[in-house]
Write an enzyme that holds these catalytic residues in place. Structure first.
Site, PDB file in Angstrom:
ATOM      1  CG  LEU A  66      28.820  48.793  44.519  1.00  0.00           C
ATOM      2  CD1 LEU A  66      29.144  50.366  44.631  1.00  0.00           C
ATOM      3  CD2 LEU A  66      27.536  48.800  44.395  1.00  0.00           C
ATOM      4  CB  CYS A  67      29.058  47.844  38.350  1.00  0.00           C
ATOM      5  SG  CYS A  67      29.919  47.633  36.592  1.00  0.00           S
ATOM      6  N   PRO A  68      32.188  46.594  38.503  1.00  0.00           N
ATOM      7  CG  PRO A  68      34.304  45.778  37.284  1.00  0.00           C
ATOM      8  CD  PRO A  68      33.793  46.956  38.597  1.00  0.00           C
TER       9      PRO A  68
END
Lengths: 78, 160
Positions: A15-17
Site C-alpha cells: 500500500l501507499c507509499p
C-alpha cells in the site's frame, strides 16, 4: 531495445507509499533510458504512479488494469 | 528572495503514531519523487527518532517525563482512542491485517532515500533527551534558524 525491461518488480499487497518508494529505489539500479515493469494490487497506483512520474521527471510508458492487477512500465529519464 | 528548490521541509511537533505515520509517508513519497527532504523533530516529535526501550532524563522531572512519555516507534500510540495502549494495539493489528507498512519500515525507507532527520536542540535540552537516546541516523541537533533556512528554500513546507 529500450523497451525490454531491465527489472521486473512485484508490488502485490503493498500500500501507499511503498509502490513509489520501491519504484524510486529501482530507478537507482538502472541506467538512464532503461525501463522497469511492475505489477501492483493497490488501486491507488492508477493515480499515484502518473503523479510520481510527473514529479520525478521520469516517463510513464504504460499503465493498465488487467483483472485485479495493475501493470505499469516506467522509463528512467534522468 | 531565495530561489525555491525541489525541496520539502517538515516540522514534526507531534509524537502520536498516526501523525508520525503521516509525516514519514509524506517524506518518503517526496523523496521517492526526487525531492530533497528535511524533517525537523521538535518536542513530542522527538519520540519519532528516539531509540526503542530507552528511558530519558537526568533530574527528577526529566526522569518522570521519560517514564510517562516513552519514546521510540514501538511506544507511541494514536492521537485518539488510545485508551491506555489498547488503541495502539488495535491499530497495529489492523494495519498488519491490511498490509500497511509498519512505522519502522517507513522510517527506514525515508533514510534509504536520503531524507534528513534533524532534531531540535532546545526541546532536547528541555526534555533532557541526549543524542545517544536518538537513532544513529539522526543528524546533529540544530535551532530554529537552520530549520527556517531549509524551509525558506523549500517549495513545500508542512507542520505536523
Amino acid at each position: 531495445m529500450s523497451d525490454t525491461p531491465k527489472l521486473s518488480l512485484d508490488f502485490k499487497g503493498l500500500l501507499c507509499p511503498m509502490p513509489v518508494v520501491k519504484l524510486a529505489q529501482a530507478m537507482k539500479q538502472i541506467q538512464v533510458g532503461e525501463v522497469v515493469e511492475a505489477v501492483a494490487t493497490d488501486p491507488g497506483v492508477m493515480a499515484d504512479i502518473p503523479a510520481w512520474a510527473r514529479t520525478s521527471g521520469n516517463e510513464l510508458v504504460s499503465l493498465e488494469k488487467q483483472d485485479k492487477v495493475f501493470k505499469f512500465v516506467v522509463k528512467r529519464v534522468k | 528572495m531565495v530561489e525555491k528548490k525541489n525541496k520539502m521541509t517538515l516540522v514534526v511537533l507531534s509524537g502520536d503514531m498516526d501523525k508520525v505515520m503521516a509525516a514519514y509517508i509524506i517524506a518518503s513519497g517526496a523523496a521517492a519523487a526526487g525531492m530533497e527532504v528535511i524533517m525537523f523533530f521538535t518536542f513530542w516529535g522527538l519520540k519519532a527518532i528516539q531509540r526503542d526501550g530507552i528511558l530519558t532524563g537526568k533530574g527528577l522531572f526529566g526522569r518522570m517525563l521519560g517514564v510517562m512519555n516513552r519514546g521510540g516507534l514501538k511506544a507511541i500510540g494514536p492521537s485518539r482512542l488510545n485508551m491506555g495502549g489498547m488503541g495502539r494495539w488495535m491499530f497495529k493489528l489492523m494495519m498488519k491485517m491490511h498490509g500497511v507498512t509498519p512505522l519502522n519500515e517507513l522510517r527506514e525507507a525515508c533514510i534509504a532515500l536520503g531524507v534528513k532527520l534533524i532534531p531540535c536542540d532546545m526541546s532536547m535540552t528541555v526534555m533532557e533527551i541526549d543524542c545517544e537516546h536518538l537513532i544513529p541516523e539522526a543528524e546533529e541537533p540544530v535551532g530554529v534558524a537552520v530549520m527556517l533556512e531549509h524551509a525558506n528554500e523549500s517549495s513545500v513546507q508542512y507542520f505536523i
